[in-house]
Design an enzyme around this catalytic site. Structure first.
Site, mmCIF file in Angstrom:
data_model
loop_
_atom_site.group_PDB
_atom_site.id
_atom_site.type_symbol
_atom_site.label_atom_id
_atom_site.label_comp_id
_atom_site.label_asym_id
_atom_site.label_seq_id
_atom_site.Cartn_x
_atom_site.Cartn_y
_atom_site.Cartn_z
ATOM 1 N N ASP A 20 0.861 -1.176 0.000
ATOM 2 C CA ASP A 20 0.000 0.000 0.000
ATOM 3 C C ASP A 20 0.902 1.232 0.000
ATOM 4 O O ASP A 20 2.087 1.160 0.370
ATOM 5 C CB ASP A 20 -0.877 -0.044 1.259
ATOM 6 C CG ASP A 20 -1.659 1.232 1.477
ATOM 7 O OD1 ASP A 20 -2.370 1.662 0.553
ATOM 8 O OD2 ASP A 20 -1.548 1.808 2.582
ATOM 9 N N ASP A 76 -0.310 4.991 0.898
ATOM 10 C CA ASP A 76 -0.597 6.039 1.881
ATOM 11 C C ASP A 76 -0.381 5.568 3.308
ATOM 12 O O ASP A 76 -1.037 4.630 3.787
ATOM 13 C CB ASP A 76 -2.034 6.523 1.721
ATOM 14 C CG ASP A 76 -2.273 7.186 0.375
ATOM 15 O OD1 ASP A 76 -1.284 7.418 -0.346
ATOM 16 O OD2 ASP A 76 -3.439 7.477 0.057
#
Length: 289
Positions: free
Chosen positions: A41, A43
């Site tokens: 991922d 963020d």
């Protein structure tokens, strides 16, 4: 049988990722391990804060939209930075705002701007610890993919700048080189990420039992559950609880002085955002006078 929007988003993202690999790949320096890969991922996992907000800041500086619109992004960013958790309503709001300001824009122009904005606002926000984890997989001959709700064009730039294999991201529909203001499926978020990872695994011959996924958010439990090894990085409280209950490894790079500094920046940012909101409201009042 037609695909639901999450599956459609996942398949579109996987297709876009594979199509871009000839440009992005070349990251492996060890003998290739063809059936294993790592998925990260972006963020708050690979990057401090939300990449879409940093992107919006860069576009705002280039007069793509009004101060009040940036204030909305900023408020979501403050909640994300302080709380460390994503909210599905905020994600939907981000989607609607993002589509409104890219509709009718030239795809090539946005890609060029993304390169500039990465250098200006994102390059120094990469978590060194997470980057080292990605390098560990590259050194083992494994491919490393980003998996993010960020537009796939920006996600691929981030991946290339970090020396990774490629990226799975949200696919915005385009026609004749211009964005239409519609998505292919939906944002690459939640279950859509898991669908994208599975679709990529099928396309690339990956054994998901030998793959690893990294995320900070409980919204990514579907993706984390799709692979053999799941790692919670800078986890929100819900993901921390899930990781503990399932025996997943936890890595937290928000410690010591850096954590204090990030917290202070978040609080200082609240004052700046309050000013931005006021400026945005004043701007809009002026428009209606």
């Amino acid at each position: 049988m037609p695909l639901d929007s999450a599956k459609l988003a996942g398949h579109a993202s996987a297709e876009a990722a594979v199509a871009a690999v000839p440009e992005l790949d070349g990251s492996l320096t060890a003998p290739p391990d063809l059936t294993a890969a790592a998925f990260f991922d972006v963020d708050n996992t690979m990057m401090m804060g939300a990449s879409l907000f940093h992107f919006a800041r860069g576009l705002a500086a280039r007069k793509f939209f009004k101060a009040g619109d940036l204030a909305g992004f900023a408020w979501q960013q403050i909640k994300f930075r302080i709380g460390g958790e994503e909210n599905l309503e905020d994600v939907q709001a981000s989607r609607e705002q993002a589509l409104s300001f890219v509709a009718g824009r030239d795809v090539a122009d946005l890609v060029e701007l993304s390169e500039e904005i990465y250098d200006e606002l994102m390059a120094d926000r990469i978590w060194a610890g997470t980057r080292a984890l990605a390098q560990m997989h590259l050194d083992a001959g494994q491919r490393v993919w980003l998996v993010t709700a960020t537009p796939v064009e920006l996600a691929q730039i981030i991946a290339r700048r970090l020396g990774l294999t490629g990226a799975l991201g949200t696919v915005a529909e385009s026609s004749h080189g211009l964005y239409t203001g519609r998505l292919v499926g939906e944002m690459l978020h939640g279950k859509a990420k898991a669908h994208a990872v599975r679709a990529l695994a099928t396309s690339e011959g990956l054994d998901l039992r030998r793959c690893t996924a990294y995320s900070d958010s409980s919204n990514d439990v579907p993706m984390l559950s799709a692979v053999g090894t799941a790692v919670a990085v800078n986890p929100d409280q819900r993901l921390r609880d899930v990781a503990r209950s399932r025996g997943w490894e936890i890595r937290d790079f928000r410690t010591g002085r850096k954590a204090a500094r990030i917290g202070m920046h978040s609080m200082l940012g609240a004052g700046a955002v309050a000013g931005a909101i006021a400026a945005g409201l004043a701007y809009r009042r002026r428009d209606y006078m």
